[in-house]
Design an enzyme around this catalytic site. Structure first.
Site, short mmCIF file in Angstrom:
data_model
loop_
_atom_site.label_atom_id
_atom_site.label_comp_id
_atom_site.label_asym_id
_atom_site.label_seq_id
_atom_site.Cartn_x
_atom_site.Cartn_y
_atom_site.Cartn_z
N TYR A 66 0.83 -1.21 0.00
CA TYR A 66 0.00 0.00 0.00
C TYR A 66 0.87 1.26 0.00
CZ TYR A 66 -4.24 -2.63 0.08
OH TYR A 66 -5.26 -3.47 -0.31
N GLN A 104 -15.95 2.15 -6.32
CA GLN A 104 -15.14 1.08 -5.72
C GLN A 104 -13.70 1.54 -5.56
OE1 GLN A 104 -16.29 -2.95 -7.68
NE2 GLN A 104 -16.89 -1.38 -9.13
N HIS A 122 -15.24 0.84 -1.03
CA HIS A 122 -14.08 0.04 -0.60
C HIS A 122 -13.08 0.86 0.21
CE1 HIS A 122 -15.06 -2.95 -4.09
NE2 HIS A 122 -15.89 -3.07 -3.06
N CYS A 130 -7.09 2.08 13.09
CA CYS A 130 -6.42 1.33 14.15
C CYS A 130 -7.06 -0.05 14.28
CB CYS A 130 -6.49 2.08 15.48
SG CYS A 130 -5.75 1.16 16.83
N THR A 213 -15.61 -0.72 -14.62
CA THR A 213 -15.45 -1.80 -13.64
C THR A 213 -15.61 -3.15 -14.35
OG1 THR A 213 -16.29 -2.85 -11.62
CG2 THR A 213 -17.88 -1.58 -12.90
N SER A 214 -14.80 -4.12 -13.91
CA SER A 214 -14.92 -5.46 -14.49
C SER A 214 -16.20 -6.14 -14.00
CB SER A 214 -13.69 -6.32 -14.15
OG SER A 214 -13.50 -6.35 -12.74
C1 BJW Z 1 -11.66 1.11 -18.63
C2 BJW Z 1 -10.55 1.83 -18.87
C3 BJW Z 1 -10.86 3.13 -19.41
C4 BJW Z 1 -9.77 0.00 -18.11
N1 BJW Z 1 -12.15 3.48 -19.59
N2 BJW Z 1 -12.92 1.36 -18.80
C5 BJW Z 1 -21.01 -13.40 -4.38
C6 BJW Z 1 -20.53 -14.29 -5.32
C7 BJW Z 1 -19.18 -14.64 -5.35
C8 BJW Z 1 -18.28 -14.11 -4.44
C9 BJW Z 1 -18.74 -13.23 -3.52
C10 BJW Z 1 -20.07 -12.90 -3.48
N3 BJW Z 1 -20.26 -12.01 -2.48
C11 BJW Z 1 -19.06 -11.78 -1.90
C12 BJW Z 1 -18.12 -12.51 -2.51
C13 BJW Z 1 -16.66 -12.54 -2.18
C14 BJW Z 1 -15.90 -11.35 -2.71
C15 BJW Z 1 -16.02 -11.31 -4.23
O1 BJW Z 1 -16.78 -10.57 -4.81
N4 BJW Z 1 -15.22 -12.11 -4.91
C16 BJW Z 1 -15.25 -12.14 -6.38
C17 BJW Z 1 -13.86 -11.78 -6.92
C18 BJW Z 1 -15.72 -13.49 -6.82
N5 BJW Z 1 -16.38 -10.12 -2.12
C19 BJW Z 1 -15.96 -9.71 -0.93
O2 BJW Z 1 -15.17 -10.38 -0.30
C20 BJW Z 1 -16.53 -8.43 -0.36
N6 BJW Z 1 -16.96 -8.70 0.97
C21 BJW Z 1 -18.12 -9.30 1.24
O3 BJW Z 1 -18.98 -9.47 0.41
O4 BJW Z 1 -18.23 -9.69 2.56
C22 BJW Z 1 -19.25 -10.65 2.87
C23 BJW Z 1 -18.95 -11.99 2.16
C24 BJW Z 1 -17.66 -12.48 2.10
C25 BJW Z 1 -17.39 -13.69 1.46
C26 BJW Z 1 -18.41 -14.40 0.85
C27 BJW Z 1 -19.73 -13.89 0.90
C28 BJW Z 1 -19.98 -12.66 1.56
C29 BJW Z 1 -15.46 -7.36 -0.26
C30 BJW Z 1 -14.95 -6.92 -1.58
C31 BJW Z 1 -13.81 -5.91 -1.38
C32 BJW Z 1 -13.03 -5.64 -2.64
N7 BJW Z 1 -11.82 -4.97 -2.34
C33 BJW Z 1 -10.91 -4.60 -3.42
C34 BJW Z 1 -9.58 -4.14 -2.81
C35 BJW Z 1 -9.68 -2.75 -2.22
C36 BJW Z 1 -8.38 -2.25 -1.72
C37 BJW Z 1 -7.31 -2.15 -2.79
O5 BJW Z 1 -7.50 -1.58 -3.87
O6 BJW Z 1 -6.22 -2.66 -2.52
O7 BJW Z 1 -11.49 -3.57 -4.21
S1 BJW Z 1 -10.69 -5.93 -4.60
C38 BJW Z 1 -10.60 -4.90 -6.01
O8 BJW Z 1 -11.68 -5.18 -6.92
C39 BJW Z 1 -10.80 -3.47 -5.49
C40 BJW Z 1 -11.70 -2.89 -6.54
O9 BJW Z 1 -12.42 -1.81 -6.03
C41 BJW Z 1 -12.57 -4.07 -6.91
C42 BJW Z 1 -13.23 -3.94 -8.25
O10 BJW Z 1 -12.30 -3.84 -9.26
P1 BJW Z 1 -12.60 -2.91 -10.52
O11 BJW Z 1 -12.71 -1.51 -10.07
O12 BJW Z 1 -13.72 -3.46 -11.28
O13 BJW Z 1 -11.21 -2.99 -11.32
P2 BJW Z 1 -10.74 -4.08 -12.39
O14 BJW Z 1 -9.28 -3.90 -12.54
O15 BJW Z 1 -11.22 -5.43 -12.08
O16 BJW Z 1 -11.47 -3.67 -13.74
C43 BJW Z 1 -11.18 -2.47 -14.43
C44 BJW Z 1 -12.16 -2.35 -15.58
O17 BJW Z 1 -11.97 -1.08 -16.20
C45 BJW Z 1 -12.01 -3.40 -16.68
O18 BJW Z 1 -13.28 -3.90 -17.03
C46 BJW Z 1 -11.40 -2.62 -17.86
O19 BJW Z 1 -11.85 -3.10 -19.14
C47 BJW Z 1 -11.95 -1.24 -17.60
N8 BJW Z 1 -11.13 -0.14 -18.10
N9 BJW Z 1 -9.41 1.20 -18.57
C48 BJW Z 1 -13.15 2.58 -19.30
N10 BJW Z 1 -9.89 4.01 -19.71
ZN ZN Z 2 -6.06 2.77 18.49
#
Ligand code: BJW
Ligand code: ZN
Length: 265
Positions: A66, A104, A122, A130, A213-214
């Site tokens: 980070y 996100q 997020h 803390c 977002t993906s």
């Molecule tokens: C452009 C471009 C341009 C490029 N113009 N476009 C239901 C089903 C299955 C699994 C689960 C579920 N519910 C929960 C889960 C588990 C899990 C999950 O979803 N897993 C999946 C991967 C399967 N979810 C969680 O754990 C969440 N917690 C939760 O639900 O708790 C209860 C629970 C837990 C477990 C089971 C069930 C319930 C928490 C999710 C937290 C996500 N955190 C992160 C990290 C944040 C900190 C950090 O950054 O370090 O957040 S993960 C990461 O992914 C980050 C992002 O915000 C997030 C989304 O990514 P994003 O923004 O979509 O980015 P990319 O890179 O994936 O995509 C970029 C896109 O842009 C692409 O499409 C490109 O084409 C496009 N693009 N340039 C327009 N110029």
């Molecule tokens: Zn503290």
């Protein structure tokens, strides 16, 4: 009527507009997407480290990751996509309409661009929390702790260092020495409940726009069918199709920094 025109007509008629953004909206500001090229740090992909198990194994390594990302983000500026969303919000509020931006992204660039009603699903890379007392504080220190001062270019073939607790950032409360962590939501962690409530309310809208977002990470990805089911028209801007594309009423393929000013301006 072409699709841009029909979208603009729907936008003009919508009383409630909600936007969901992901890493793609910041790509043109020079911030690598989470899953795309440039998302790799040393030998790790971002999902390897954005989880509580990695933190439990080696909090210093997670903090180094980070710290590196904070260094790459600190000088980045909003692009025309962020600005177009902030301008749309200002126009809508002036007209007595309702606008919500669900992001996100942890980079805070929507806020820098002037967006007001932003739900940071997020968390923020510019806040620390803390692990003992829960205190959340704004923090833009780089390095986050002096122990990381020379580690940015560390040789990826070296073994991962283990930091003593004294080398990690610790709580600012005088009576608490808890270790600080980034105030972001990792895989398996719940989103803040107030943010979920705001999001679940905001998806009940007339027009829902999904940008850069993906759409694979839940619960955020589920907001897209959620909005559709509640009767919203749905539009997507992305470089490529996503698992949500099929339920969208409009798809604009290309960079968000070009499409957003074009369809919102
Ligand atoms: C452009 C471009 C341009 C490029 N113009 N476009 C239901 C089903 C299955 C699994 C689960 C579920 N519910 C929960 C889960 C588990 C899990 C999950 O979803 N897993 C999946 C991967 C399967 N979810 C969680 O754990 C969440 N917690 C939760 O639900 O708790 C209860 C629970 C837990 C477990 C089971 C069930 C319930 C928490 C999710 C937290 C996500 N955190 C992160 C990290 C944040 C900190 C950090 O950054 O370090 O957040 S993960 C990461 O992914 C980050 C992002 O915000 C997030 C989304 O990514 P994003 O923004 O979509 O980015 P990319 O890179 O994936 O995509 C970029 C896109 O842009 C692409 O499409 C490109 O084409 C496009 N693009 N340039 C327009 N110029
Ligand atoms: Zn503290």
């Amino acid at each position: 009527m072409n699709s841009t025109e029909s979208f603009r007509k729907a936008l003009n008629q919508a009383h409630r507009v909600t936007v969901l953004t992901g890493a793609g909206v910041s790509a043109e500001s020079g911030i690598p997407t989470f899953r795309g090229p440039g998302g790799l740090w040393r030998k790790y992909s971002a999902p390897d480290l954005a989880n509580p198990a990695a933190w439990a194994r080696n909090p210093g390594l997670v903090w180094e990751f980070y710290n590196y990302r904070r260094r790459t983000m600190i000088d980045k500026q909003p692009n025309p996509g962020h600005k177009a969303l902030a301008e749309l919000e200002a126009r809508m509020i002036a007209a007595g309409r309702v606008f919500t931006l669900l992001t996100q992204n942890i980079d805070d660039l929507h806020l820098t661009a002037g967006s007001k009603n932003v739900v940071r699903l997020h968390g923020s890379i510019w806040q620390v929390r803390c692990t003992r007392c829960g205190l959340v504080t704004d923090n833009r220190d780089i390095p986050i702790t002096p122990a990381f001062a020379d580690r940015d270019g560390a040789d990826p073939s070296l073994d991962d260092p283990r930091y003593a607790t004294k080398d990690l950032p610790t709580c600012y409360q005088s009576n608490c020495s808890g270790v600080l962590r980034p105030n972001v939501v990792w895989f398996t962690e719940p989103l803040e409940w107030t943010n979920m409530e705001k999001a679940l309310s905001a998806i009940r809208c007339d027009l829902f726009l999904v940008v850069g977002t993906s759409a694979v990470v839940y619960p955020a990805a589920g907001f897209v069918p959620g909005a559709k089911d509640s009767g919203a028209k749905v539009a997507e801007i992305n470089l490529e199709p996503t698992p949500m594309s099929d339920i969208c009423d409009w798809q604009f393929h290309g960079p968000a920094g070009e499409w957003l000013p074009k369809i919102l301006g």
